[in-house]
Design an enzyme around this catalytic site. Structure first.
Site, PDB file in Angstrom:
ATOM      1  N   HIS A 114       0.825  -1.202   0.000  1.00 40.38           N
ATOM      2  CA  HIS A 114       0.000   0.000   0.000  1.00 40.38           C
ATOM      3  C   HIS A 114       0.868   1.264   0.000  1.00 40.38           C
ATOM      4  O   HIS A 114       1.588   1.522   0.954  1.00 40.38           O
ATOM      5  CB  HIS A 114      -0.871  -0.069   1.263  1.00 40.38           C
ATOM      6  CG  HIS A 114      -1.800   1.060   1.455  1.00 40.38           C
ATOM      7  ND1 HIS A 114      -1.737   1.901   2.545  1.00 40.38           N
ATOM      8  CD2 HIS A 114      -2.850   1.479   0.712  1.00 40.38           C
ATOM      9  CE1 HIS A 114      -2.709   2.786   2.473  1.00 40.38           C
ATOM     10  NE2 HIS A 114      -3.404   2.553   1.375  1.00 40.38           N
ATOM     11  N   ARG A 115       0.842   2.019  -1.070  1.00 39.18           N
ATOM     12  CA  ARG A 115       1.657   3.246  -1.237  1.00 39.18           C
ATOM     13  C   ARG A 115       3.158   2.930  -1.139  1.00 39.18           C
ATOM     14  O   ARG A 115       3.929   3.736  -0.638  1.00 39.18           O
ATOM     15  CB  ARG A 115       1.299   4.312  -0.199  1.00 39.18           C
ATOM     16  CG  ARG A 115      -0.188   4.607  -0.069  1.00 39.18           C
ATOM     17  CD  ARG A 115      -0.476   5.695   0.966  1.00 39.18           C
ATOM     18  NE  ARG A 115      -1.875   5.691   1.362  1.00 39.18           N
ATOM     19  CZ  ARG A 115      -2.401   6.419   2.325  1.00 39.18           C
ATOM     20  NH1 ARG A 115      -1.649   7.282   2.976  1.00 39.18           N
ATOM     21  NH2 ARG A 115      -3.690   6.329   2.628  1.00 39.18           N
ATOM     22  N   GLU A 147       0.770  -0.893  -4.927  1.00 39.08           N
ATOM     23  CA  GLU A 147      -0.361   0.041  -5.013  1.00 39.08           C
ATOM     24  C   GLU A 147       0.128   1.488  -5.007  1.00 39.08           C
ATOM     25  O   GLU A 147       1.029   1.845  -4.230  1.00 39.08           O
ATOM     26  CB  GLU A 147      -1.322  -0.157  -3.826  1.00 39.08           C
ATOM     27  CG  GLU A 147      -2.658   0.551  -4.006  1.00 39.08           C
ATOM     28  CD  GLU A 147      -2.899   1.801  -3.185  1.00 39.08           C
ATOM     29  OE1 GLU A 147      -3.950   2.425  -3.352  1.00 39.08           O
ATOM     30  OE2 GLU A 147      -2.010   2.193  -2.398  1.00 39.08           O
ATOM     31  N   ASP A 162      -1.284   5.858  -5.817  1.00 43.72           N
ATOM     32  CA  ASP A 162      -2.425   6.772  -5.962  1.00 43.72           C
ATOM     33  C   ASP A 162      -2.081   7.826  -7.006  1.00 43.72           C
ATOM     34  O   ASP A 162      -0.980   8.386  -6.967  1.00 43.72           O
ATOM     35  CB  ASP A 162      -2.696   7.478  -4.628  1.00 43.72           C
ATOM     36  CG  ASP A 162      -3.008   6.491  -3.520  1.00 43.72           C
ATOM     37  OD1 ASP A 162      -4.098   5.907  -3.552  1.00 43.72           O
ATOM     38  OD2 ASP A 162      -2.143   6.293  -2.640  1.00 43.72           O
ATOM     39  N   HIS A 187      -1.011  10.630  -2.535  1.00 49.07           N
ATOM     40  CA  HIS A 187      -2.281  10.159  -1.986  1.00 49.07           C
ATOM     41  C   HIS A 187      -3.334  11.257  -1.858  1.00 49.07           C
ATOM     42  O   HIS A 187      -4.473  11.109  -2.288  1.00 49.07           O
ATOM     43  CB  HIS A 187      -2.078   9.508  -0.608  1.00 49.07           C
ATOM     44  CG  HIS A 187      -3.374   9.022  -0.025  1.00 49.07           C
ATOM     45  ND1 HIS A 187      -4.167   9.811   0.779  1.00 49.07           N
ATOM     46  CD2 HIS A 187      -4.034   7.860  -0.192  1.00 49.07           C
ATOM     47  CE1 HIS A 187      -5.252   9.142   1.093  1.00 49.07           C
ATOM     48  NE2 HIS A 187      -5.205   7.950   0.515  1.00 49.07           N
ATOM     49  N   GLU A 191      -4.633   3.471  -8.151  1.00 41.08           N
ATOM     50  CA  GLU A 191      -5.873   4.078  -7.654  1.00 41.08           C
ATOM     51  C   GLU A 191      -6.062   5.433  -8.314  1.00 41.08           C
ATOM     52  O   GLU A 191      -5.218   6.323  -8.202  1.00 41.08           O
ATOM     53  CB  GLU A 191      -5.863   4.228  -6.128  1.00 41.08           C
ATOM     54  CG  GLU A 191      -7.187   4.865  -5.686  1.00 41.08           C
ATOM     55  CD  GLU A 191      -7.418   4.942  -4.197  1.00 41.08           C
ATOM     56  OE1 GLU A 191      -6.633   4.369  -3.408  1.00 41.08           O
ATOM     57  OE2 GLU A 191      -8.401   5.604  -3.831  1.00 41.08           O
ATOM     58  N   LYS A 244      -7.682   8.751  -8.214  1.00 42.71           N
ATOM     59  CA  LYS A 244      -8.221   9.506  -7.073  1.00 42.71           C
ATOM     60  C   LYS A 244      -9.240  10.561  -7.511  1.00 42.71           C
ATOM     61  O   LYS A 244      -9.024  11.764  -7.321  1.00 42.71           O
ATOM     62  CB  LYS A 244      -7.068  10.156  -6.316  1.00 42.71           C
ATOM     63  CG  LYS A 244      -6.273   9.170  -5.459  1.00 42.71           C
ATOM     64  CD  LYS A 244      -7.031   8.897  -4.181  1.00 42.71           C
ATOM     65  CE  LYS A 244      -6.268   8.086  -3.174  1.00 42.71           C
ATOM     66  NZ  LYS A 244      -7.127   7.651  -2.086  1.00 42.71           N
ATOM     67  N   ASP A 302       0.242  -1.969   4.903  1.00 43.73           N
ATOM     68  CA  ASP A 302       1.506  -1.227   5.087  1.00 43.73           C
ATOM     69  C   ASP A 302       2.560  -2.172   5.674  1.00 43.73           C
ATOM     70  O   ASP A 302       3.731  -1.819   5.711  1.00 43.73           O
ATOM     71  CB  ASP A 302       1.320  -0.094   6.111  1.00 43.73           C
ATOM     72  CG  ASP A 302       0.313   0.951   5.681  1.00 43.73           C
ATOM     73  OD1 ASP A 302       0.123   1.115   4.467  1.00 43.73           O
ATOM     74  OD2 ASP A 302      -0.281   1.602   6.564  1.00 43.73           O
TER      75      ASP A 302
HETATM   76  O1  G3P Z   1      -5.798   0.252  -1.884  1.00 33.66           O
HETATM   77  C1  G3P Z   1      -6.849   0.717  -1.135  1.00 33.66           C
HETATM   78  C2  G3P Z   1      -6.546   1.937  -0.365  1.00 33.66           C
HETATM   79  O2  G3P Z   1      -5.378   2.530  -0.851  1.00 33.66           O
HETATM   80  C3  G3P Z   1      -7.648   2.909  -0.354  1.00 33.66           C
HETATM   81  O3  G3P Z   1      -7.465   3.890   0.582  1.00 33.66           O
HETATM   82  O4  G3P Z   1      -7.039   6.163   1.255  1.00 33.66           O
HETATM   83  O5  G3P Z   1      -5.215   4.546   1.321  1.00 33.66           O
HETATM   84  O6  G3P Z   1      -6.007   5.367  -0.844  1.00 33.66           O
HETATM   85  P1  G3P Z   1      -6.378   5.029   0.556  1.00 33.66           P
HETATM   86 CA    CA Z   2      -4.809   4.142  -2.368  1.00 38.14          CA
END
Ligand code: G3P
Ligand code: CA
Length: 245
Positions: A8-9, A35, A37, A50, A112, A114, A230
């Site tokens: 994640h990120r 992942e 954003d 993000h 993602e 956004k 994470d």
């Molecule tokens: O991958 C899902 C998650 O990233 C969605 O929430 O806010 O971290 O982008 P957020």
């Molecule tokens: Ca995300």
């Protein structure tokens, strides 16, 4: 099938989220999905960040949509995390695609889009066009968004796109689209999902953002498609213990 570990990120526990440093840290482990954003700048550049605003993760102020790429590149996207990262810059999507090609990436990239706060008119077409310009055939791209209209636009632009719906609570529209296979995965908030796992087809679900070891264990025991986390090393260790791989 093993549950996919989704970084994640990047690896935001080890380096500033959504930066090159964070992606390199994540890619040093045997993650299955990276992942990121994506937002759109004032001069129509796809950048990886993000929040809609730069305030939390840089030394600047204001919205990405109101700044040019040149303005964004003057900001420091690392010092908020640690002085060690004061050289981190915002990354363009195209730069990441170049890096993935260079390292022969063969897993999955989860983008993602956004568009849940600002619509960024044209972002879907620009994404599809940008990705088509790069050699991405060695890995799979999955688009995800909380904005279902964005996913439907991408589906029209690229009939073979892999689409995942992000949500806090599922809607009938999401359930119908997944039944019709227009959406190939669903990415629910784990706080909603965790006691309702049995409602959905396990092979379609990748919950987010799951950092609690007990919840990761439950997801692995239910053999869900993936876990967005994470905690890369913890998730990989737990997967080895529970699923053997
Ligand atoms: O991958 C899902 C998650 O990233 C969605 O929430 O806010 O971290 O982008 P957020
Ligand atoms: Ca995300």
């Amino acid at each position: 099938m093993l549950t996919e570990i989704v970084a994640h990120r990047g690896y935001p526990k080890k380096a500033p989220e959504n930066t090159l440093a964070s992606f390199k840290k994540a890619l040093a482990f045997s993650i299955d999905i990276l992942e990121i954003d994506v937002h759109l700048t004032k001069d129509q550049q796809l950048v990886i960040i993000h929040d809609e605003a730069v305030d939390r993760t840089s030394n600047g102020h204001g919205f990405v949509k109101d700044k040019t790429l040149e303005e964004l590149l003057k900001l420091d996207f690392g010092s908020w995390f640690s002085p060690k990262y004061n050289d981190e810059k915002i990354m363009c999507l195209s730069e990441l695609l170049v890096l993935l090609k260079k390292i022969n990436f063969s897993k999955k990239l989860l983008i993602e889009v956004k568009t849940d706060h600002f619509a960024y008119p044209g972002i879907e077409a620009l994404l599809v066009k940008t990705i088509a310009q790069f050699d991405t055939h060695k890995y799979q791209i999955i688009y995800q968004s909380f904005n279902i209209a964005t996913l439907l636009k991408i589906a029209k632009l690229d009939k073979s796109a892999n689409l995942a719906a992000l949500f806090f609570y599922p809607t009938w529209q999401i359930l119908c689209l997944s039944k019709k296979n227009l959406i190939t995965a669903i990415h629910p908030d784990n706080r909603w999902l965790i006691n309702r796992i049995f409602w959905l087809k396990p092979s379609m679900i990748r919950p987010w953002k799951v950092n609690d070891p007990q919840k990761i264990r439950k997801i692995l025991k239910c053999q869900l498609a993936g876990v967005i986390t994470d905690e890369i090393e913890l998730a990989l260790d737990l997967r080895k213990e529970i699923q053997g791989g």
